[in-house]
Design an enzyme around this catalytic site. Structure first.
Site, PDB file in Angstrom:
ATOM      1  N   TYR A 163      -2.158 -13.652   7.921  1.00 12.78           N
ATOM      2  CA  TYR A 163      -0.735 -12.975   8.001  1.00 12.78           C
ATOM      3  C   TYR A 163      -0.129 -13.459   9.253  1.00 12.78           C
ATOM      4  CZ  TYR A 163      -3.315 -10.306   4.806  1.00 12.78           C
ATOM      5  OH  TYR A 163      -4.073  -9.809   3.712  1.00 12.78           O
TER       6      TYR A 163
ATOM      7  N   ARG B 165      -9.987  -8.124   0.461  1.00 13.70           N
ATOM      8  CA  ARG B 165     -10.164  -6.709   0.503  1.00 13.70           C
ATOM      9  C   ARG B 165      -9.490  -6.037  -0.364  1.00 13.70           C
ATOM     10  NH1 ARG B 165      -7.970  -2.851   5.256  1.00 13.70           N
ATOM     11  NH2 ARG B 165      -6.171  -2.976   3.705  1.00 13.70           N
TER      12      ARG B 165
ATOM     13  N   HIS C  14      -1.413  -8.540  10.220  1.00 11.37           N
ATOM     14  CA  HIS C  14      -1.700  -7.513   8.967  1.00 11.37           C
ATOM     15  C   HIS C  14      -1.123  -6.296   9.353  1.00 11.37           C
ATOM     16  CE1 HIS C  14      -3.795  -4.979   6.353  1.00 11.37           C
ATOM     17  NE2 HIS C  14      -3.461  -5.789   5.381  1.00 11.37           N
TER      18      HIS C  14
ATOM     19  N   THR D 265      -3.851 -13.896  -9.510  1.00 12.33           N
ATOM     20  CA  THR D 265      -4.143 -12.709  -8.799  1.00 12.33           C
ATOM     21  C   THR D 265      -4.993 -11.615  -9.518  1.00 12.33           C
ATOM     22  OG1 THR D 265      -2.154 -11.536  -9.705  1.00 12.33           O
ATOM     23  CG2 THR D 265      -1.677 -13.037  -7.576  1.00 12.33           C
TER      24      THR D 265
ATOM     25  N   ALA E 287     -12.708  -8.003   4.114  1.00 11.86           N
ATOM     26  CA  ALA E 287     -12.669  -9.185   3.432  1.00 11.86           C
ATOM     27  C   ALA E 287     -13.935 -10.032   3.906  1.00 11.86           C
ATOM     28  CB  ALA E 287     -11.444 -10.073   3.280  1.00 11.86           C
TER      29      ALA E 287
ATOM     30  N   ASP F 195      -6.192  -3.345  -1.099  1.00 13.01           N
ATOM     31  CA  ASP F 195      -5.463  -2.041  -0.690  1.00 13.01           C
ATOM     32  C   ASP F 195      -6.107  -0.980  -1.472  1.00 13.01           C
ATOM     33  OD1 ASP F 195      -3.749  -3.159   1.408  1.00 13.01           O
ATOM     34  OD2 ASP F 195      -2.612  -3.981  -0.262  1.00 13.01           O
TER      35      ASP F 195
ATOM     36  N   GLU G  23       0.728 -19.698  -7.159  1.00 14.80           N
ATOM     37  CA  GLU G  23       0.171 -18.742  -7.669  1.00 14.80           C
ATOM     38  C   GLU G  23       0.981 -17.780  -8.918  1.00 14.80           C
ATOM     39  OE1 GLU G  23      -0.897 -15.590  -4.460  1.00 14.80           O
ATOM     40  OE2 GLU G  23       0.141 -14.258  -5.681  1.00 14.80           O
TER      41      GLU G  23
ATOM     42  N   LYS H  86     -14.027 -13.514  10.017  1.00 16.25           N
ATOM     43  CA  LYS H  86     -13.807 -13.971   8.380  1.00 16.25           C
ATOM     44  C   LYS H  86     -13.959 -15.552   8.044  1.00 16.25           C
ATOM     45  CE  LYS H  86      -9.718 -12.976   6.275  1.00 16.25           C
ATOM     46  NZ  LYS H  86      -8.886 -12.428   5.667  1.00 16.25           N
TER      47      LYS H  86
ATOM     48  N   ALA I 103      -3.573  -5.188  -8.005  1.00 19.97           N
ATOM     49  CA  ALA I 103      -3.859  -4.365  -6.801  1.00 19.97           C
ATOM     50  C   ALA I 103      -4.970  -3.486  -6.966  1.00 19.97           C
ATOM     51  CB  ALA I 103      -2.561  -4.138  -6.428  1.00 19.97           C
TER      52      ALA I 103
HETATM   53  P1  FAD Z   1      -9.152  -8.169   5.726  1.00 20.33           P
HETATM   54  O1  FAD Z   1      -9.469  -9.301   5.943  1.00 20.33           O
HETATM   55  O2  FAD Z   1     -10.306  -7.122   5.724  1.00 20.33           O
HETATM   56  O3  FAD Z   1      -7.966  -7.475   6.765  1.00 20.33           O
HETATM   57  C1  FAD Z   1      -7.520  -6.109   6.545  1.00 20.33           C
HETATM   58  C2  FAD Z   1      -7.478  -5.633   7.806  1.00 20.33           C
HETATM   59  O4  FAD Z   1      -8.540  -5.062   8.398  1.00 20.33           O
HETATM   60  C3  FAD Z   1      -6.418  -6.405   8.801  1.00 20.33           C
HETATM   61  O5  FAD Z   1      -5.893  -5.647   9.507  1.00 20.33           O
HETATM   62  C4  FAD Z   1      -7.499  -7.003   9.550  1.00 20.33           C
HETATM   63  O6  FAD Z   1      -7.216  -7.289  10.988  1.00 20.33           O
HETATM   64  C5  FAD Z   1      -8.596  -5.543   9.884  1.00 20.33           C
HETATM   65  N1  FAD Z   1     -10.194  -6.145   9.916  1.00 20.33           N
HETATM   66  C6  FAD Z   1     -10.696  -7.324   9.216  1.00 20.33           C
HETATM   67  N2  FAD Z   1     -11.936  -7.471   9.692  1.00 20.33           N
HETATM   68  C7  FAD Z   1     -12.093  -6.495  10.460  1.00 20.33           C
HETATM   69  C8  FAD Z   1     -13.354  -6.036  11.282  1.00 20.33           C
HETATM   70  N3  FAD Z   1     -14.467  -6.734  11.249  1.00 20.33           N
HETATM   71  N4  FAD Z   1     -13.214  -4.956  12.061  1.00 20.33           N
HETATM   72  C9  FAD Z   1     -11.959  -4.331  12.230  1.00 20.33           C
HETATM   73  N5  FAD Z   1     -10.846  -4.539  11.494  1.00 20.33           N
HETATM   74  C10 FAD Z   1     -11.070  -5.692  10.826  1.00 20.33           C
HETATM   75  N6  FAD Z   1      -4.327  -8.075  -3.356  1.00 20.33           N
HETATM   76  C11 FAD Z   1      -4.942  -7.905  -4.319  1.00 20.33           C
HETATM   77  O7  FAD Z   1      -5.109  -6.617  -4.696  1.00 20.33           O
HETATM   78  N7  FAD Z   1      -5.070  -8.687  -5.447  1.00 20.33           N
HETATM   79  C12 FAD Z   1      -4.718 -10.078  -5.194  1.00 20.33           C
HETATM   80  O8  FAD Z   1      -4.857 -10.874  -5.948  1.00 20.33           O
HETATM   81  C13 FAD Z   1      -4.039 -10.430  -3.787  1.00 20.33           C
HETATM   82  N8  FAD Z   1      -3.901 -11.624  -3.527  1.00 20.33           N
HETATM   83  C14 FAD Z   1      -3.727 -11.778  -2.092  1.00 20.33           C
HETATM   84  C15 FAD Z   1      -3.099 -13.286  -1.876  1.00 20.33           C
HETATM   85  C16 FAD Z   1      -2.912 -13.611  -0.404  1.00 20.33           C
HETATM   86  C17 FAD Z   1      -2.653 -15.072  -0.079  1.00 20.33           C
HETATM   87  C18 FAD Z   1      -2.463 -12.662   0.480  1.00 20.33           C
HETATM   88  C19 FAD Z   1      -1.971 -12.755   1.726  1.00 20.33           C
HETATM   89  C20 FAD Z   1      -3.065 -11.196   0.007  1.00 20.33           C
HETATM   90  C21 FAD Z   1      -2.944 -10.747  -1.406  1.00 20.33           C
HETATM   91  N9  FAD Z   1      -3.627  -9.647  -1.521  1.00 20.33           N
HETATM   92  C22 FAD Z   1      -4.045  -9.223  -2.881  1.00 20.33           C
HETATM   93  C23 FAD Z   1      -3.059  -8.517  -0.626  1.00 20.33           C
HETATM   94  C24 FAD Z   1      -4.500  -8.216   0.147  1.00 20.33           C
HETATM   95  O9  FAD Z   1      -5.526  -7.456  -0.435  1.00 20.33           O
HETATM   96  C25 FAD Z   1      -3.947  -7.057   1.290  1.00 20.33           C
HETATM   97  O10 FAD Z   1      -2.953  -7.652   2.200  1.00 20.33           O
HETATM   98  C26 FAD Z   1      -4.879  -6.325   1.938  1.00 20.33           C
HETATM   99  O11 FAD Z   1      -4.356  -5.394   2.700  1.00 20.33           O
HETATM  100  C27 FAD Z   1      -5.812  -7.051   3.173  1.00 20.33           C
HETATM  101  O12 FAD Z   1      -6.736  -7.865   2.686  1.00 20.33           O
HETATM  102  P2  FAD Z   1      -7.366  -9.160   3.388  1.00 20.33           P
HETATM  103  O13 FAD Z   1      -8.119  -9.760   2.518  1.00 20.33           O
HETATM  104  O14 FAD Z   1      -6.613  -9.612   4.174  1.00 20.33           O
HETATM  105  O15 FAD Z   1      -8.451  -7.887   4.207  1.00 20.33           O
END
Ligand code: FAD
Length: 285
Positions: free
Chosen positions: A141, A107, A145, A47, A121, A109, A16, A161, A50
């Site tokens: 995670y 998703r 998460h 990436t 997401a 932050d 990455e 997802k 953020a």
């Molecule tokens: P989600 O999958 O939506 O999960 C987020 C939270 O919502 C979790 O607690 C989950 O349990 C909950 N959730 C999911 N679906 C539901 C549902 N249907 N109902 C209720 N709750 C639900 N961030 C950036 O801004 N840019 C980047 O380039 C970036 N790269 C990353 C790469 C990796 C490998 C990782 C692990 C993270 C990266 N992130 C990046 C950070 C990421 O955006 C954050 O961790 C964010 O808080 C969660 O993203 P997610 O896609 O996992 O969200």
């Protein structure tokens, strides 16, 4: 090429990188890619700042150069929280034009200007699935998460997802492999059967790790904490110990049959080289 093809043949090694800060010279990122190329990664992911607004063009530009100039498969990260459906359609169109076939659907932050088109997401994953032919990666995670009440609830959300169309997962960094193994078991029980790459971050200074822990909410094992305390005032020793710690984690993960290793390089090819030299013969499936 879609990355799913690579998983069919081997254990994957990926890196990455992030777009350089506006104060840096953009060409330095290509110096980094030049040196990472020598390590024959299966793909490089880029990436997306953020919070992810629409104006972040560097991600696609760099992912396009990685793919079309360097001939390395690339993955464009795509956090949706600040994007509308129209924004995402435009970005997907740009990906198609650049020949980028792999997207990490996130998703992100919450920033100040969140839009309401995508809540999770998984909403983005379904949307990408309906609007293109991409290999879609999701984040996961091992310790749960940080916003989720329990690891069980988190794994149910992860299943949603994957059911929405995520073809592969990459984990957040972790420093105790037991979290990864327990997570992998929960994933199997939940019926998640896509490849899971372990995200490994070599920690080379104390400030970096403090920031990561606050940001990601991961646990630090005693062994790790004592290394940091012992070497925090000796940067060279700290770097070497951080690299050794990451190598130990990777060797154990490979022995336990991990599908792939995703190295958070922090744009530091020296560290990637040191790790690669130690593990490359083990990567052969
Ligand atoms: P989600 O999958 O939506 O999960 C987020 C939270 O919502 C979790 O607690 C989950 O349990 C909950 N959730 C999911 N679906 C539901 C549902 N249907 N109902 C209720 N709750 C639900 N961030 C950036 O801004 N840019 C980047 O380039 C970036 N790269 C990353 C790469 C990796 C490998 C990782 C692990 C993270 C990266 N992130 C990046 C950070 C990421 O955006 C954050 O961790 C964010 O808080 C969660 O993203 P997610 O896609 O996992 O969200």
């Amino acid at each position: 090429m879609k990355i799913s093809e690579i998983f069919k043949t081997k254990r994957v090694l990926s890196f990455e990188i992030f777009p350089p800060k506006p104060t840096s010279v953009v060409s330095t990122i290509y110096d980094t890619v030049d040196q990472l190329r020598e390590l024959t990664p299966d793909f490089i992911s880029v990436t997306y700042g953020a919070g992810g607004g629409k104006n972040n063009t560097e991600t696609l530009e760099i992912a396009s150069v990685v793919k079309n100039t360097y001939g390395i498969e690339s993955v464009a990260h795509l956090p949706c929280i600040n994007l509308s459906k129209t924004d995402v359609l435009e970005i997907l169109d740009d990906c198609k034009k650049a020949g980028i076939e792999n997207v990490l659907a996130l998703r992100g932050d919450a920033g100040s200007a969140t839009k309401n088109d995508f809540q999770h997401a998984s909403d983005l994953v379904s949307f990408i699935k309906a609007n293109g032919d991409f290999h879609i990666i999701g984040a996961c995670y091992p310790e749960g998460h940080k916003e989720c009440a329990s690891v069980v609830e988190d794994i149910h959300n992860l299943k949603t997802k994957v059911d929405a169309g995520a073809d592969q997962l990459i984990t957040q960094l972790f420093f105790d492999n037991q979290y990864f193994y327990s997570f992998r078991e929960r994933a199997v029980i939940a019926g998640i059967n896509v490849p899971i790459e372990a995200g490994i971050m070599p920690v080379v200074n104390k400030k970096q790790i403090e920031r990561m822990v606050t940001l990601c909410g991961v646990n630090l094992p005693k062994k790790f904490l004592s290394i940091m305390d012992r070497y925090e005032n000796n940067p060279e020793a700290m770097r070497d110990k951080g690299i050794t710690y990451a190598i130990d984690q990777i060797v154990d993960l490979i022995a336990q049959g991990v599908d792939g290793i995703h190295l958070y390089t922090m744009n530091n090819p020296y560290i990637a080289h040191r790790i690669y030299e130690a593990i490359n013969t083990l990567l052969v499936a």
